[in-house]
Design a protein around this motif. Structure first.
Motif, PDB file in Angstrom:
ATOM      1  N   PHE A  68       0.820  -1.355   0.002  1.00 49.12           N
ATOM      2  CA  PHE A  68       0.020   0.017  -0.135  1.00 49.12           C
ATOM      3  C   PHE A  68       0.710   1.148   0.101  1.00 49.12           C
ATOM      4  CE2 PHE A  68      -1.534   3.445   2.462  1.00 49.12           C
ATOM      5  CZ  PHE A  68      -2.687   3.772   1.563  1.00 49.12           C
ATOM      6  N   SER A  69       2.028   1.300   0.943  1.00 47.75           N
ATOM      7  CA  SER A  69       2.587   2.519   0.901  1.00 47.75           C
ATOM      8  C   SER A  69       3.416   2.551  -0.307  1.00 47.75           C
ATOM      9  CB  SER A  69       3.594   2.489   2.245  1.00 47.75           C
ATOM     10  OG  SER A  69       4.332   1.295   2.235  1.00 47.75           O
ATOM     11  N   GLU A  70       3.917   1.673  -0.952  1.00 49.04           N
ATOM     12  CA  GLU A  70       4.801   1.663  -2.162  1.00 49.04           C
ATOM     13  C   GLU A  70       3.794   2.266  -3.319  1.00 49.04           C
ATOM     14  OE1 GLU A  70       6.579  -1.618  -5.017  1.00 49.04           O
ATOM     15  OE2 GLU A  70       7.154  -1.727  -2.858  1.00 49.04           O
ATOM     16  N   LEU A  71       2.443   1.937  -3.176  1.00 51.29           N
ATOM     17  CA  LEU A  71       1.538   2.175  -4.312  1.00 51.29           C
ATOM     18  C   LEU A  71       1.114   3.636  -4.124  1.00 51.29           C
ATOM     19  CD1 LEU A  71      -0.269   0.923  -6.664  1.00 51.29           C
ATOM     20  CD2 LEU A  71      -1.939   0.471  -4.993  1.00 51.29           C
ATOM     21  N   PHE A  72       0.845   4.011  -2.955  1.00 50.73           N
ATOM     22  CA  PHE A  72       0.722   5.497  -2.670  1.00 50.73           C
ATOM     23  C   PHE A  72       1.817   6.375  -3.097  1.00 50.73           C
ATOM     24  CE2 PHE A  72       0.903   9.286  -0.016  1.00 50.73           C
ATOM     25  CZ  PHE A  72       0.014   9.955  -0.134  1.00 50.73           C
ATOM     26  N   MET A  73       3.056   6.090  -2.668  1.00 58.63           N
ATOM     27  CA  MET A  73       4.265   6.941  -3.004  1.00 58.63           C
ATOM     28  C   MET A  73       4.495   6.815  -4.409  1.00 58.63           C
ATOM     29  SD  MET A  73       4.807   8.197  -0.121  1.00 58.63           S
ATOM     30  CE  MET A  73       6.408   9.168  -0.963  1.00 58.63           C
ATOM     31  N   LYS A  74       4.186   5.943  -5.240  1.00 51.68           N
ATOM     32  CA  LYS A  74       4.427   5.986  -6.547  1.00 51.68           C
ATOM     33  C   LYS A  74       3.350   7.193  -7.155  1.00 51.68           C
ATOM     34  CE  LYS A  74       6.228   1.423  -7.968  1.00 51.68           C
ATOM     35  NZ  LYS A  74       5.677   0.023  -8.422  1.00 51.68           N
ATOM     36  N   ALA A  75       1.868   6.763  -6.652  1.00 52.20           N
ATOM     37  CA  ALA A  75       1.023   7.948  -7.173  1.00 52.20           C
ATOM     38  C   ALA A  75       1.460   9.281  -6.636  1.00 52.20           C
ATOM     39  CB  ALA A  75      -0.265   7.511  -6.331  1.00 52.20           C
ATOM     40  N   TRP A  76       1.860   9.542  -5.383  1.00 53.83           N
ATOM     41  CA  TRP A  76       2.276  10.707  -4.919  1.00 53.83           C
ATOM     42  C   TRP A  76       3.310  11.403  -5.740  1.00 53.83           C
ATOM     43  CZ3 TRP A  76       0.563  13.983  -1.354  1.00 53.83           C
ATOM     44  CH2 TRP A  76       1.480  14.994  -0.952  1.00 53.83           C
ATOM     45  N   ARG A  77       4.193  10.518  -6.294  1.00 50.94           N
ATOM     46  CA  ARG A  77       5.423  11.014  -7.390  1.00 50.94           C
ATOM     47  C   ARG A  77       4.775  11.359  -8.556  1.00 50.94           C
ATOM     48  NH1 ARG A  77       8.328   6.820  -4.542  1.00 50.94           N
ATOM     49  NH2 ARG A  77       9.322   7.775  -2.795  1.00 50.94           N
ATOM     50  N   GLY A  78       3.622  10.701  -8.889  1.00 46.25           N
ATOM     51  CA  GLY A  78       3.131  10.887 -10.382  1.00 46.25           C
ATOM     52  C   GLY A  78       3.568   9.746 -11.313  1.00 46.25           C
ATOM     53  N   ASN A  79       4.157   8.851 -10.617  1.00 47.18           N
ATOM     54  CA  ASN A  79       4.528   7.572 -11.428  1.00 47.18           C
ATOM     55  C   ASN A  79       3.748   6.498 -11.324  1.00 47.18           C
ATOM     56  OD1 ASN A  79       6.999   8.843 -12.033  1.00 47.18           O
ATOM     57  ND2 ASN A  79       7.840   8.020  -9.931  1.00 47.18           N
TER      58      ASN A  79
END
Length: 195
Positions: A180-191
């Motif tokens: 979940f945190s990995e998925l969120f951080m990718k979204a947060w970075r726009g990736n």
């Protein structure tokens, strides 16, 4: 929501559902794939339940899934959704609101063919075999493990209806490092396809 949806507030009172700033921002900016890293008591789960009620009433033959990490949590969200429906002004506007034709512990079906279902991340496959209009993956960081999170999401994406209104909404409080945190951080970075 202000005119039709009722919720129980933190004082235990039944009140109109007036959106707070965070809820309004989400509504204005939501897309097909959404992920929310949330704080407690922001009302994001409540907002998603209200969206499901709105769409189920206004869009016939649609399907909605509420999935959490535990059966009792899924049941609690389901109870809140049914509370919203029960407090609609159905008697005042009988031609607007479809009737309930099926109401049990796992499924809520309306006379217009729309259906809302609950499931758990550790239970049977609730996603496959149905085309969904909204899939809510609630408290994903609390799902049993990364493999289950990834498997559920890879099953959910192709099960989503192709319409512009269809959505996957993942929302969770933080629980350390996980899928979940990995998925969120990718979204947060726009990736990511997730917003």
């Amino acid at each position: 929501s202000r005119n039709f949806i009722k919720i129980v507030d933190n004082n235990g009172d039944t009140v109109p559902f007036v959106l707070n700033a965070e809820q309004e921002e989400f509504i204005k900016n939501m897309e097909k794939y959404n992920i929310i890293l949330k704080g407690r008591q922001l009302g994001m789960s409540t907002l998603i339940l209200a969206l499901m009620v709105f769409y189920a009433i206004t869009k016939p033959n649609t399907n909605y899934l509420i999935m959490t990490h535990q059966n009792k949590v899924s049941k609690e969200l389901f109870k809140r959704l049914k509370f919203m429906y029960k407090h609609l002004p159905i008697d005042k506007y009988p031609s607007i609101f479809p009737k309930v034709v099926h109401d049990n512990r796992d499924e809520f079906t309306l006379s217009n063919g729309s259906k809302i279902v609950i499931g758990t991340a550790s239970g049977e496959d609730n996603i496959s075999g149905v085309t969904w209009d909204i899939i809510q993956l609630s408290e994903m960081a609390k799902y049993p493990n990364d493999e289950i999170m990834e498997e559920l999401l890879s099953t959910a994406i192709p099960a989503l209806r192709k319409s512009k209104d269809a959505k996957i909404i993942i929302e969770s409080t933080a629980m350390g490092y996980s899928y979940f945190s990995e998925l969120f951080m990718k979204a947060w970075r726009g990736n990511s396809t997730f917003k």
